[in-house]
Structure formats: C-alpha cells, structure tokens
Scaffold this motif. Structure first.
Motif, short mmCIF file in Angstrom:
data_model
loop_
_atom_site.label_atom_id
_atom_site.label_comp_id
_atom_site.label_asym_id
_atom_site.label_seq_id
_atom_site.Cartn_x
_atom_site.Cartn_y
_atom_site.Cartn_z
N ASP A 3 11.82 -18.48 -8.85
CA ASP A 3 10.85 -19.05 -7.92
C ASP A 3 10.34 -18.02 -6.91
N TRP A 4 11.13 -17.01 -6.59
CA TRP A 4 10.78 -16.03 -5.56
C TRP A 4 10.99 -14.61 -6.07
N TYR A 5 10.21 -13.69 -5.51
CA TYR A 5 10.31 -12.28 -5.89
C TYR A 5 10.29 -11.40 -4.64
N LEU A 6 11.08 -10.35 -4.70
CA LEU A 6 10.98 -9.23 -3.77
C LEU A 6 10.00 -8.27 -4.44
N TYR A 7 9.05 -7.71 -3.67
CA TYR A 7 8.11 -6.77 -4.27
C TYR A 7 7.87 -5.59 -3.34
N LEU A 8 7.46 -4.47 -3.95
CA LEU A 8 7.06 -3.28 -3.20
C LEU A 8 5.67 -2.88 -3.65
N ILE A 9 4.82 -2.54 -2.69
CA ILE A 9 3.47 -2.08 -2.95
C ILE A 9 3.33 -0.67 -2.40
N ARG A 10 2.70 0.20 -3.20
CA ARG A 10 2.46 1.58 -2.76
C ARG A 10 0.99 1.71 -2.32
N THR A 11 0.79 2.33 -1.15
CA THR A 11 -0.56 2.59 -0.64
C THR A 11 -1.07 3.90 -1.20
N ALA A 12 -2.35 4.19 -0.95
CA ALA A 12 -2.94 5.45 -1.41
C ALA A 12 -2.25 6.65 -0.79
N GLN A 13 -1.71 6.49 0.41
CA GLN A 13 -1.02 7.59 1.10
C GLN A 13 0.44 7.72 0.67
N GLY A 14 0.90 6.82 -0.22
CA GLY A 14 2.27 6.88 -0.70
C GLY A 14 3.27 6.05 0.09
N GLN A 15 2.79 5.34 1.11
CA GLN A 15 3.68 4.47 1.88
C GLN A 15 4.09 3.28 1.02
N LEU A 16 5.26 2.72 1.31
CA LEU A 16 5.74 1.55 0.59
C LEU A 16 5.81 0.35 1.51
N TYR A 17 5.24 -0.75 1.06
CA TYR A 17 5.26 -2.02 1.79
C TYR A 17 6.19 -2.96 1.03
N THR A 18 7.10 -3.61 1.72
CA THR A 18 8.07 -4.52 1.10
C THR A 18 7.78 -5.95 1.55
N GLY A 19 7.81 -6.88 0.61
CA GLY A 19 7.58 -8.28 0.95
C GLY A 19 8.21 -9.20 -0.08
N ILE A 20 8.07 -10.51 0.15
CA ILE A 20 8.54 -11.51 -0.80
C ILE A 20 7.40 -12.49 -1.07
N SER A 21 7.42 -13.08 -2.25
CA SER A 21 6.38 -14.03 -2.64
C SER A 21 6.82 -14.81 -3.86
N THR A 22 6.18 -15.94 -4.07
CA THR A 22 6.40 -16.69 -5.31
C THR A 22 5.52 -16.13 -6.43
N ASP A 23 4.52 -15.33 -6.08
CA ASP A 23 3.59 -14.76 -7.06
C ASP A 23 3.15 -13.37 -6.58
N PRO A 24 3.89 -12.32 -6.96
CA PRO A 24 3.57 -10.96 -6.46
C PRO A 24 2.17 -10.46 -6.83
N VAL A 25 1.66 -10.84 -7.99
CA VAL A 25 0.33 -10.38 -8.39
C VAL A 25 -0.74 -11.03 -7.51
N ARG A 26 -0.59 -12.31 -7.22
CA ARG A 26 -1.52 -12.98 -6.30
C ARG A 26 -1.42 -12.35 -4.92
N ARG A 27 -0.21 -12.06 -4.50
CA ARG A 27 0.00 -11.46 -3.18
C ARG A 27 -0.65 -10.09 -3.11
N LEU A 28 -0.56 -9.31 -4.18
CA LEU A 28 -1.22 -8.01 -4.24
C LEU A 28 -2.73 -8.19 -4.08
N ARG A 29 -3.29 -9.18 -4.74
CA ARG A 29 -4.73 -9.45 -4.61
C ARG A 29 -5.08 -9.83 -3.17
N GLN A 30 -4.21 -10.54 -2.50
CA GLN A 30 -4.44 -10.87 -1.09
C GLN A 30 -4.42 -9.60 -0.25
#
Length: 91
Positions: A3-30
């Motif tokens: 039901d839930w996921y921990l996710y990490l997103i990388r920015t263009a500068q190489g920074q890492l953003y950590t979050g949780i969501s029920t839908d990581p792909v939707r969250r990325l689009r947000q």
C-alpha cells in the motif's frame, strides 16, 4: 502488493529527495509539475528522476523507513540506490 512506498528522487544537480507515497510514479509527476501537489523544495530543480522505491505494508512502516533514510549520508543513500534493481517507467 504494498500500500505504501518509500521513494528517492534525484534532481538535475544530483541531490536526493526522500518521501513516501501510495503511488511513487504519480508523486514524481506531481513533483515535476505535471500534476498539482509537488514539493516546493523540488521546484526548478528538474529534470527529476525516480531512482529508488521500496514497498512497505503500511504508512507507519514507510514513515519509519523514511526517517531512517533521511538520517543517512548521501554516500549511504547512493549505496542503497546502487544495491536496488533498476526502475523502469520513471523518466
């Protein structure tokens, strides 16, 4: 299926953003601004790439994992990413 996921997103500068969501792909689009509701801290830092996701059975478990990952150094987060299977459909 989890039901839930921990996710990490990388920015263009190489920074890492950590979050949780029920839908990581939707969250990325947000976060990218394609849908409403992305984090202000990621605005203007694209392109953004989903580089890691980990399933959890409940929000509490995902939140605990998020806290633990946020305490890690960037090098430790990079090791976590490198040990995981490559993600698809995230770019």
């Amino acid at each position: 299926m989890s039901d839930w996921y921990l996710y990490l997103i990388r920015t263009a500068q190489g920074q890492l953003y950590t979050g949780i969501s029920t839908d990581p792909v939707r969250r990325l689009r947000q976060h990218r601004g394609e849908l409403a509701g992305g984090a202000k801290s990621l605005r203007g830092k694209g392109p953004l790439t989903l580089v890691y996701q980990q399933p959890h059975p409940c929000r509490a478990s995902a939140s605990k994992a998020e806290y633990q990952v946020k305490q890690l150094s960037k090098a430790a987060k990079e090791q976590l990413i490198s040990r995981s299977a490559p993600l698809t459909n995230s770019e």
